[in-house]
Design a protein around this motif. Structure first.
Motif, short mmCIF file in Angstrom:
data_model
loop_
_atom_site.label_atom_id
_atom_site.label_comp_id
_atom_site.label_asym_id
_atom_site.label_seq_id
_atom_site.Cartn_x
_atom_site.Cartn_y
_atom_site.Cartn_z
N LEU A 1 34.68 48.64 28.65
CA LEU A 1 34.88 47.42 29.41
C LEU A 1 34.04 46.28 28.84
O LEU A 1 32.84 46.41 28.66
CB LEU A 1 34.51 47.66 30.87
CG LEU A 1 35.14 46.74 31.88
CD1 LEU A 1 36.66 46.82 31.81
CD2 LEU A 1 34.70 47.11 33.28
N VAL A 2 34.69 45.16 28.54
CA VAL A 2 34.03 43.98 27.99
C VAL A 2 34.33 42.81 28.92
O VAL A 2 35.42 42.71 29.46
CB VAL A 2 34.57 43.68 26.57
CG1 VAL A 2 33.95 42.42 26.01
CG2 VAL A 2 34.34 44.85 25.65
N ASN A 3 33.36 41.91 29.10
CA ASN A 3 33.56 40.75 29.95
C ASN A 3 33.80 39.50 29.09
O ASN A 3 33.28 39.39 27.98
CB ASN A 3 32.34 40.51 30.83
CG ASN A 3 32.20 41.56 31.90
OD1 ASN A 3 33.14 42.29 32.18
ND2 ASN A 3 31.04 41.64 32.49
N SER B 1 35.00 37.65 33.62
CA SER B 1 36.03 38.56 34.11
C SER B 1 36.10 39.76 33.18
O SER B 1 36.06 39.61 31.96
CB SER B 1 37.39 37.88 34.14
OG SER B 1 37.38 36.81 35.02
N PRO B 2 36.23 40.97 33.73
CA PRO B 2 36.36 42.13 32.86
C PRO B 2 37.72 42.13 32.17
O PRO B 2 38.74 41.85 32.78
CB PRO B 2 36.23 43.32 33.82
CG PRO B 2 36.51 42.78 35.17
CD PRO B 2 36.18 41.32 35.14
N LEU B 3 37.70 42.42 30.87
CA LEU B 3 38.93 42.48 30.10
C LEU B 3 39.44 43.91 30.09
O LEU B 3 38.73 44.82 29.67
CB LEU B 3 38.69 41.99 28.67
CG LEU B 3 38.26 40.54 28.54
CD1 LEU B 3 37.94 40.22 27.08
CD2 LEU B 3 39.33 39.62 29.05
N LEU B 4 40.66 44.09 30.54
CA LEU B 4 41.27 45.41 30.55
C LEU B 4 41.74 45.76 29.15
O LEU B 4 41.88 44.87 28.29
CB LEU B 4 42.44 45.41 31.52
CG LEU B 4 42.10 45.14 32.98
CD1 LEU B 4 43.36 45.03 33.81
CD2 LEU B 4 41.21 46.23 33.52
N PRO C 1 42.72 35.82 29.28
CA PRO C 1 43.93 35.57 30.08
C PRO C 1 43.64 35.18 31.53
O PRO C 1 44.50 34.61 32.19
CB PRO C 1 44.67 36.91 30.03
CG PRO C 1 44.16 37.60 28.83
CD PRO C 1 42.75 37.14 28.65
N HIS C 2 42.43 35.45 32.03
CA HIS C 2 42.09 35.12 33.41
C HIS C 2 41.65 33.66 33.55
O HIS C 2 41.73 33.10 34.64
CB HIS C 2 40.97 36.04 33.91
CG HIS C 2 41.31 37.48 33.79
ND1 HIS C 2 42.17 38.12 34.65
CD2 HIS C 2 40.92 38.42 32.89
CE1 HIS C 2 42.29 39.38 34.30
NE2 HIS C 2 41.54 39.59 33.23
N CYS C 3 41.15 33.03 32.46
CA CYS C 3 40.64 31.66 32.58
C CYS C 3 41.27 30.67 31.60
O CYS C 3 40.93 29.50 31.61
CB CYS C 3 39.12 31.65 32.39
SG CYS C 3 38.53 32.09 30.75
N PHE C 4 42.18 31.11 30.74
CA PHE C 4 42.82 30.22 29.79
C PHE C 4 44.25 30.68 29.55
O PHE C 4 44.47 31.88 29.43
CB PHE C 4 42.06 30.22 28.45
CG PHE C 4 42.58 29.25 27.45
CD1 PHE C 4 42.25 27.92 27.51
CD2 PHE C 4 43.42 29.67 26.44
CE1 PHE C 4 42.73 27.02 26.58
CE2 PHE C 4 43.91 28.79 25.50
CZ PHE C 4 43.56 27.46 25.58
N PRO C 5 45.24 29.85 29.50
CA PRO C 5 45.29 28.40 29.58
C PRO C 5 45.25 27.88 31.02
O PRO C 5 44.95 26.72 31.24
CB PRO C 5 46.61 28.04 28.93
CG PRO C 5 47.47 29.24 29.11
CD PRO C 5 46.54 30.42 29.15
N GLN C 6 45.52 28.73 32.01
CA GLN C 6 45.45 28.33 33.41
C GLN C 6 44.54 29.30 34.14
O GLN C 6 44.86 30.47 34.25
CB GLN C 6 46.86 28.33 34.03
CG GLN C 6 46.92 27.81 35.44
CD GLN C 6 46.56 26.35 35.53
OE1 GLN C 6 46.84 25.56 34.64
NE2 GLN C 6 45.92 25.97 36.61
#
Length: 145
Positions: free
Chosen positions: A53-55, A61-64, A90-95
């Motif tokens: 698990l990497v943030n 946000s944790p990256l799956l 993908p949780h904070c970019f582009p939206q």
């Protein structure tokens, strides 16, 4: 008068039909969202147990598994130390998702979505592994980019 009553009954029946159809469609989409959420939680649990698990450095946000950061690596490609910019995950970019705050890990200021990014150094090791050191955001690291 009877025609007027008939129109009211038909209108009520039509509204009831629309309400039931809307309820049914929301019920189906809710079930799909629940299944996707269960799969994501299971994948996150599996990744956490295996230590993979990497943030995200911007939003924490944790990256799956399968999710990557949006980065840009600058040339030359054959050196061990390269300049790169990190736009987010993908949780904070582009939206950004609801409740996600993009914050610089160095100056702790909020990083804007459209024109904001992190400035970093990418180190390519001889064994094929990569290591990234974040220098700051484009607001606190203007001299480095």
């Amino acid at each position: 008068m009877p025609d007027f009553v008939l129109y009211i009954i038909a209108g009520c029946f039509f509204l009831l039909l629309i309400f039931l159809l809307n309820f049914y469609l929301n019920w189906i989409s809710y079930g799909k969202k629940e299944q996707a959420l269960k799969r994501a939680k299971a994948a996150q649990k599996k990744a956490k147990a295996s230590g993979l698990l990497v943030n995200c450095p911007l939003c924490e946000s944790p990256l799956l598994p399968g999710e990557d950061l949006f980065t840009r690596v600058y040339r030359p490609m054959n050196v061990s130390d390269q300049l790169c910019t990190i736009s987010g995950c993908p949780h904070c970019f582009p939206q950004p998702e609801a409740g996600v705050k993009r914050e610089c890990p160095v100056c702790h200021k909020e990083v804007p979505v459209n024109e904001g990014h992190l400035v970093a150094r990418l180190f390519n090791k001889t064994d094929g592994k990569k290591h990234v050191v974040v220098s700051g955001c484009n607001l606190c690291c203007k001299s480095k980019l």
